[in-house]
Design an enzyme around this catalytic site. Structure first.
Site, PDB file in Angstrom:
ATOM      1  N   SER A 299     -43.691 -61.595 -24.146  1.00 30.47           N
ATOM      2  CA  SER A 299     -42.568 -62.323 -24.732  1.00 30.47           C
ATOM      3  C   SER A 299     -41.905 -63.241 -23.702  1.00 30.47           C
ATOM      4  O   SER A 299     -42.529 -64.179 -23.232  1.00 30.47           O
ATOM      5  CB  SER A 299     -41.580 -61.347 -25.369  1.00 30.47           C
ATOM      6  OG  SER A 299     -40.889 -61.960 -26.441  1.00 30.47           O
TER       7      SER A 299
ATOM      8  N   LYS B  67     -17.589 -64.468 -40.153  1.00 31.67           N
ATOM      9  CA  LYS B  67     -17.098 -64.127 -38.818  1.00 31.67           C
ATOM     10  C   LYS B  67     -17.551 -62.736 -38.385  1.00 31.67           C
ATOM     11  O   LYS B  67     -17.714 -62.476 -37.184  1.00 31.67           O
ATOM     12  CB  LYS B  67     -15.556 -64.217 -38.789  1.00 31.67           C
ATOM     13  CG  LYS B  67     -14.956 -64.068 -37.397  1.00 31.67           C
ATOM     14  CD  LYS B  67     -15.449 -65.162 -36.463  1.00 31.67           C
ATOM     15  CE  LYS B  67     -14.825 -65.021 -35.082  1.00 31.67           C
ATOM     16  NZ  LYS B  67     -15.409 -65.980 -34.134  1.00 31.67           N
TER      17      LYS B  67
END
Length: 330
Positions: free
Chosen positions: A137, A189
């Site tokens: 990765s 949020k």
């Protein structure tokens, strides 16, 4: 403070004083590079022309706790300084990057990638990468710009992709009568709030973030390795590859050991008898490392109760927000 604690404090301060003398070498002792807490090891002696070996060991992140008892081999700021210094040094004719990492943060991995790209454009010198046990990765992402990648036959690499994980407890909270009380300025949020169920629109927002970071990863391999995008997309499904599999798929250039990567660097730089040095962080014991943990963690704070409060210390906070990662995970 009782007598025993005063004695302990005096002994501790005395040890720190001795440490100051021991820990700060003269300019002549520093060696090829000037850096705080840098340790240089000569792998092979030769001419004044240098090949420098750097290591990326462990998770590529800037957010792990530090200090003597909370140590992590990889230190992001330190590695970026290393990279900058070796490329700017005219005596360094080639760089070998040894990677043993399952990846890490998207931001940190990309910061390394961008710095390597910029430095290679300004200071053209060969970059050879050696894949140790794992280079997956983010560990592969930062290697993409290399001139040559060497892997062992037992290396695990690939894991090309992005992961973003969290845990949702909303059903458990309902079963146990736990109520979430959140005040927010907008509907998203509290995205990934573990105490409520995530709707499809929120999932789409997060997936768009993952997809964008994934696109950066694919671009890095297409540009760095000179591979066809369709082939990269076929390989970039998150799976890991052994060294031979990576070689067959064009993700690495040869199989071998660390010494082979040094020989490749010599060949690419046109050097016959270079000096090869490894730069690492100096992990020798230092009393300063005990102090550097912060007042709420240091040994000194245990000897002097209330020191954390006197120095304005606060409990170490943990970032609960899930972030996209270039990380081999499950």
């Amino acid at each position: 403070m009782n007598k025993k604690r005063w004695i302990a404090l005096i002994i501790f301060v005395a040890l720190v004083g001795v440490s100051i003398v021991v820990q700060f070498p003269s300019v002549e002792e520093i060696g090829f590079f000037h850096g705080e807490d840098w340790m240089e090891t000569v792998i092979e002696s030769g001419s004044e022309e240098l090949i420098t070996v750097l290591d990326v060991e462990g998770m590529i992140t800037a957010n792990l706790p530090s200090g003597y008892f909370y140590d992590q081999y990889y230190h992001h700021g330190f590695f970026l300084n290393q990279l900058q210094s070796v490329y700017e040094n005219p005596e360094v004719k080639a760089v070998v990057l040894r990677i043993n990492s399952s990846g890490g943060g998207v931001s940190e991995s990309d910061e390394i990638f961008q710095l390597i790209m910029d430095l290679r454009e300004e200071y053209p010198k060969p970059l050879v990468v050696f894949f140790d046990q794992v280079a997956a990765s983010g560990g592969y992402y930062i290697a993409a710009p290399a001139d040559h990648i060497v892997a062992t036959r037992n290396t695990l690499t690939g894991s090309i992709g992005v992961i973003m994980q969290s845990i949702n407890f909303h059903q458990m909270a309902e079963d146990w009568g736990v109520e979430d009380v959140t005040f927010k300025s907008g509907p998203y949020k509290d995205l990934m709030n573990p105490l409520r169920e995530m709707d499809e629109e929120e999932q789409a927002i997060l997936q768009s973030i993952v997809d964008e970071s994934y696109g950066f990863f694919v671009d890095a391999i297409v540009d760095g390795r000179g591979m066809d995008r369709s082939k990269v997309m076929t390989l970039a499904d998150g799976r890991v590859y052994t060294g031979p599999q990576a070689l067959e798929n064009g993700l690495v250039d040869s199989l071998g050991q660390f010494e082979d990567s040094l020989e490749v660097a010599k060949e690419l730089a046109g050097l016959e008898n270079p000096t090869i040095i490894r730069i690492q962080r100096d992990d020798s014991f230092s009393w300063w490392q005990l102090l550097a943990q912060g007042p709420e963690q240091s040994l000194l704070s245990r000897l002097v109760p209330g020191l954390a409060e006197m120095q304005g210390g606060r409990p170490v906070s943990v970032n609960n927000h899930a972030v996209p990662m270039y990380l081999w995970s499950w």
